[in-house]
Design a protein around this motif. Structure first.
Motif, mmCIF file in Angstrom:
data_model
loop_
_atom_site.group_PDB
_atom_site.id
_atom_site.type_symbol
_atom_site.label_atom_id
_atom_site.label_comp_id
_atom_site.label_asym_id
_atom_site.label_seq_id
_atom_site.Cartn_x
_atom_site.Cartn_y
_atom_site.Cartn_z
ATOM 1 N N SER A 193 0.844 -1.189 0.000
ATOM 2 C CA SER A 193 0.000 0.000 0.000
ATOM 3 C C SER A 193 0.881 1.241 0.000
ATOM 4 C CB SER A 193 -0.918 0.011 1.221
ATOM 5 O OG SER A 193 -1.831 1.098 1.175
ATOM 6 N N GLU A 194 0.299 2.366 -0.440
ATOM 7 C CA GLU A 194 1.026 3.634 -0.448
ATOM 8 C C GLU A 194 0.641 4.474 0.764
ATOM 9 O OE1 GLU A 194 3.368 3.957 -2.398
ATOM 10 O OE2 GLU A 194 2.928 2.594 -4.050
ATOM 11 N N ALA A 195 1.515 5.377 1.141
ATOM 12 C CA ALA A 195 1.290 6.241 2.295
ATOM 13 C C ALA A 195 0.215 7.285 2.004
ATOM 14 C CB ALA A 195 2.581 6.931 2.702
ATOM 15 N N LYS A 196 -0.571 7.596 3.028
ATOM 16 C CA LYS A 196 -1.621 8.611 2.916
ATOM 17 C C LYS A 196 -1.288 9.858 3.727
ATOM 18 C CE LYS A 196 -5.645 7.631 4.792
ATOM 19 N NZ LYS A 196 -7.003 7.042 4.961
ATOM 20 N N SER A 197 -0.717 9.673 4.909
ATOM 21 C CA SER A 197 -0.341 10.823 5.741
ATOM 22 C C SER A 197 0.864 10.475 6.598
ATOM 23 C CB SER A 197 -1.509 11.260 6.639
ATOM 24 O OG SER A 197 -1.857 10.221 7.545
ATOM 25 N N VAL A 198 1.629 11.523 6.941
ATOM 26 C CA VAL A 198 2.874 11.345 7.702
ATOM 27 C C VAL A 198 2.962 12.403 8.797
ATOM 28 C CG1 VAL A 198 5.395 11.261 7.587
ATOM 29 C CG2 VAL A 198 4.042 10.512 5.615
ATOM 30 N N TYR A 199 3.400 11.979 9.973
ATOM 31 C CA TYR A 199 3.713 12.926 11.041
ATOM 32 C C TYR A 199 5.075 12.534 11.609
ATOM 33 C CZ TYR A 199 3.600 15.629 15.346
ATOM 34 O OH TYR A 199 3.906 16.509 16.362
ATOM 35 N N ALA A 200 6.003 13.480 11.658
ATOM 36 C CA ALA A 200 7.367 13.178 12.085
ATOM 37 C C ALA A 200 7.870 14.161 13.128
ATOM 38 C CB ALA A 200 8.306 13.188 10.874
ATOM 39 N N MET A 222 5.232 8.593 12.099
ATOM 40 C CA MET A 222 4.039 7.757 12.097
ATOM 41 C C MET A 222 3.345 7.954 10.753
ATOM 42 S SD MET A 222 0.710 7.775 14.643
ATOM 43 C CE MET A 222 1.644 7.108 16.010
ATOM 44 N N ILE A 223 2.972 6.847 10.114
ATOM 45 C CA ILE A 223 2.369 6.902 8.784
ATOM 46 C C ILE A 223 1.062 6.125 8.761
ATOM 47 C CG2 ILE A 223 2.666 6.251 6.352
ATOM 48 C CD1 ILE A 223 5.648 6.570 6.698
ATOM 49 N N GLN A 224 0.064 6.694 8.095
ATOM 50 C CA GLN A 224 -1.152 5.946 7.789
ATOM 51 C C GLN A 224 -1.152 5.672 6.289
ATOM 52 O OE1 GLN A 224 -5.032 7.773 8.370
ATOM 53 N NE2 GLN A 224 -5.921 5.769 8.848
ATOM 54 N N TYR A 225 -1.513 4.454 5.916
ATOM 55 C CA TYR A 225 -1.495 4.039 4.516
ATOM 56 C C TYR A 225 -2.905 4.051 3.931
ATOM 57 C CZ TYR A 225 3.257 2.834 5.620
ATOM 58 O OH TYR A 225 4.568 2.927 6.015
ATOM 59 N N ALA A 322 9.680 10.261 2.447
ATOM 60 C CA ALA A 322 10.804 10.888 3.141
ATOM 61 C C ALA A 322 10.672 12.406 3.136
ATOM 62 C CB ALA A 322 12.117 10.460 2.489
ATOM 63 N N TYR A 323 10.274 12.949 1.999
ATOM 64 C CA TYR A 323 10.104 14.399 1.882
ATOM 65 C C TYR A 323 8.968 14.874 2.799
ATOM 66 C CZ TYR A 323 9.648 19.001 -0.285
ATOM 67 O OH TYR A 323 9.597 20.358 -0.514
ATOM 68 N N ALA A 324 7.876 14.106 2.826
ATOM 69 C CA ALA A 324 6.751 14.464 3.686
ATOM 70 C C ALA A 324 7.148 14.406 5.153
ATOM 71 C CB ALA A 324 5.570 13.534 3.422
ATOM 72 N N ALA A 325 7.966 13.408 5.509
ATOM 73 C CA ALA A 325 8.429 13.304 6.895
ATOM 74 C C ALA A 325 9.302 14.501 7.272
ATOM 75 C CB ALA A 325 9.209 12.005 7.083
ATOM 76 N N ALA A 326 10.185 14.896 6.362
ATOM 77 C CA ALA A 326 11.032 16.060 6.621
ATOM 78 C C ALA A 326 10.194 17.324 6.757
ATOM 79 C CB ALA A 326 12.055 16.215 5.495
ATOM 80 N N GLU A 327 9.197 17.480 5.892
ATOM 81 C CA GLU A 327 8.324 18.649 5.960
ATOM 82 C C GLU A 327 7.492 18.643 7.233
ATOM 83 O OE1 GLU A 327 7.893 21.410 3.655
ATOM 84 O OE2 GLU A 327 9.914 20.598 3.439
ATOM 85 N N SER A 328 7.016 17.464 7.637
ATOM 86 C CA SER A 328 6.237 17.348 8.860
ATOM 87 C C SER A 328 7.073 17.733 10.072
ATOM 88 C CB SER A 328 5.725 15.914 9.017
ATOM 89 O OG SER A 328 5.075 15.746 10.259
ATOM 90 N N LYS A 333 3.484 19.440 11.929
ATOM 91 C CA LYS A 333 2.088 19.071 11.649
ATOM 92 C C LYS A 333 2.037 17.867 10.706
ATOM 93 C CE LYS A 333 1.622 22.217 7.677
ATOM 94 N NZ LYS A 333 0.881 23.360 7.109
ATOM 95 N N ILE A 334 0.863 17.262 10.598
ATOM 96 C CA ILE A 334 0.669 16.126 9.702
ATOM 97 C C ILE A 334 0.754 16.618 8.256
ATOM 98 C CG2 ILE A 334 -0.952 14.370 8.914
ATOM 99 C CD1 ILE A 334 -2.099 14.306 11.740
ATOM 100 N N VAL A 335 1.445 15.856 7.419
ATOM 101 C CA VAL A 335 1.515 16.151 5.990
ATOM 102 C C VAL A 335 0.764 15.057 5.242
ATOM 103 C CG1 VAL A 335 3.036 16.333 3.977
ATOM 104 C CG2 VAL A 335 3.688 17.389 6.149
ATOM 105 N N TYR A 336 -0.150 15.475 4.371
ATOM 106 C CA TYR A 336 -0.943 14.525 3.599
ATOM 107 C C TYR A 336 -0.368 14.370 2.195
ATOM 108 C CZ TYR A 336 -4.326 14.919 7.352
ATOM 109 O OH TYR A 336 -4.943 14.881 8.590
ATOM 110 N N LEU A 337 -0.276 13.122 1.736
ATOM 111 C CA LEU A 337 0.237 12.849 0.399
ATOM 112 C C LEU A 337 -0.930 12.662 -0.559
ATOM 113 C CD1 LEU A 337 2.303 11.430 2.616
ATOM 114 C CD2 LEU A 337 3.464 10.740 0.516
#
Length: 338
Positions: A193-200, A222-225, A322-328, A333-337
Motif C-alpha cells: 500500500s502507499e502512504a496517505k499521511s505522515v507525522y514526524a 508515524m504513517i497511515q497508509y 521521506a520528503y513528507a516526513a522532513a516537511e512534517s 504538523k501532519i503532511v498529507y500525500l
C-alpha cells in the motif's frame, strides 16, 4: 557466456563493495572501469584489481563505448545528474538510493528513466534482496499472519561511525532521506500500500553538528497508509551496541519480526563478563548477501531484457514519504500525500 561490462562511479565504502562484487562475485559481469573524484582510490583499485580503465571525470567515463552499464554509488547530490547522463549516453543504469535529495530531482530522474524504456534501470533498495526480508514477504503473501495492519521499523547506525555521518551530512539529504527511506520502501513493499499521511518528530539530542544542515541525529515518524494500515518508524545515528535494523509486521492472524536482535553470528560467549552475543557492526556486514543479490539481479535483467522489480517508481514513492516526513518535522504538523 556474455559478460556485461560495467563502469562503477564512487569508490567509498558502499561503492567499493559494489565494485568488488561486480569484479569478483558475479560470473556474467565484468568491472571494466572505475571512477572517483579521489584519484588515489582509482589508482589503487585499477592496479590491485587489474581494471582496464580508470577515470576521475564521470562524463569522460561515459564516452567509453566498451561499457554496457553504469553503477552509480556517488554522493546522493550527484545521483539525479549522473542517472540522466548515463541514460542519455545509452547505458543501462544501477543507482544507489535516493534518486535525488529533493522532489524536483526525484521527478526529473523519473522523467529520464521513463524516456529510456529500452534501457534497464534499477534502484538500490537492497533490503528487498536480503534472504530474511524476502522470506518474510513470502510468508506475508501466503497469508501466514493474515492481513497486515501495522509495520514497525527500527533503523539505527552505530555510534562508532558518527564522525563519517557528520562529514556526509551536507550531501545526505537528511535523516529521513538518507536512512529512513529504506524502511519507507520496505513498508510499501510489505504492506502492499502507499502512504496517505505522515507525522514526524526529532531533534539533535547529542550531535548539534547536524543542525547546521537542517538535519537531526534521531527522528521518528508515524504513517497511515491508503489501506488504513499503520506504520511506526525510528531512525537514529547513536546505536551503542552496533548496527541495528529491525522490522515487525503485525497482521490480523499473527506477526513476524526480522532482526529483533542484530546478532553477528550464532556464537554465544560465556566468560567473566557474563553471557554475550556480538552484534553486526555495519550495513556492509548485515546486508552482505543483499548487495550481491541486487547487483546480480541487475546484470540478469540486462541479459534477459526484463525490468527489475525495484524501479524508478519505488524510488519516487519512497522519496515522497521521506520528503513528507522532513516537511512534517519542520512544520510540526501532519503532511498529507496525494
Amino acid at each position: 557466456m556474455k559478460k556485461i561490462k560495467i563502469g562503477a562511479v564512487g569508490l567509498g565504502r558502499l561503492g567499493r563493495r559494489h565494485a568488488e562484487n561486480i569484479a569478483f562475485r558475479i560470473p556474467n559481469a565484468e568491472l571494466a572501469a572505475v571512477c572517483s573524484i579521489v584519484q588515489e582510490e582509482v589508482d589503487t583499485v585499477k592496479k590491485e584489481w587489474g581494471i582496464p580503465y580508470g577515470y576521475s571525470d564521470f562524463e569522460e567515463m561515459l564516452t567509453n563505448k566498451e561499457l554496457d552499464a553504469i553503477s552509480i554509488c556517488s554522493s546522493s547530490t550527484e545521483h539525479c545528474r549522473q542517472i540522466s547522463q548515463a541514460l542519455e549516453a545509452g547505458f543501462h543504469v544501477f543507482s544507489e538510493k535516493p534518486l535525488g535529495i529533493g522532489m524536483e530531482e526525484v521527478q526529473l530522474a523519473k522523467q529520464r528513466v521513463k524516456a529510456h524504456q529500452g534501457q534497464i534501470f534499477q534502484l538500490g533498495f537492497m533490503r528487498r534482496f536480503d534472504p530474511s526480508y524476502a522470506y518474510a514477504k513470502q510468508k506475508i503473501d501466503e497469508g501466514y499472519i493474515g492481513k497486515p495492519i501495522m509495520i514497525r521499523c527500527y533503523g539505527v547506525d552505530p555510534i562508532s561511525v558518527i564522525d563519517g555521518a557528520i562529514a556526509f551530512a551536507e550531501k545526505s539529504g537528511g535523516l529521513f532521506f538518507d536512512m529512513a527511506i529504506h524502511d519507507f520502501d520496505l513498508s510499501r513493499w510489505l504492506l502492499d500500500s502507499e502512504a496517505k499521511s505522515v507525522y514526524a518528530i526529532g531533534a539533535c539530542f547529542q550531535y548539534k553538528e547536524f543542525a547546521a544542515y537542517g538535519d537531526i541525529d534521531n527522528g521518528a515518524a508515524m504513517i497511515q497508509y491508503k489501506n488504513d494500515a499503520m506504520g511506526l518508524f525510528y531512525a537514529g545515528r547513536m546505536c551503542a551496541h552496533g548496527y541495528h535494523i529491525e522490522t515487525e509486521v503485525i497482521g490480523t492472524k499473527g506477526s513476524l519480526r526480522i532482526g529483533t536482535v542484530p546478532y553477528k553470528n550464532l556464537v554465544t560467549i560465556a566468560n567473566e563478563n557474563g553471557v554475550t552475543n556480538e552484534c553486526v557492526g555495519g550495513f556492509l556486514e548485515r546486508f552482505e548477501s543483499a548487495y550481491l543479490n541486487e547487483m546480480q539481479n541487475f546484470v540478469d535483467c540486462i541479459i534477459e531484457n526484463r525490468k527489475p522489480d525495484v524501479g524508478v517508481n519505488d524510488g519516487v514513492k519512497s522519496a515522497e514519504i521521506a520528503y513528507a516526513a522532513a516537511e512534517s518535522f519542520k512544520a510540526g504538523k501532519i503532511v498529507y500525500l496525494d
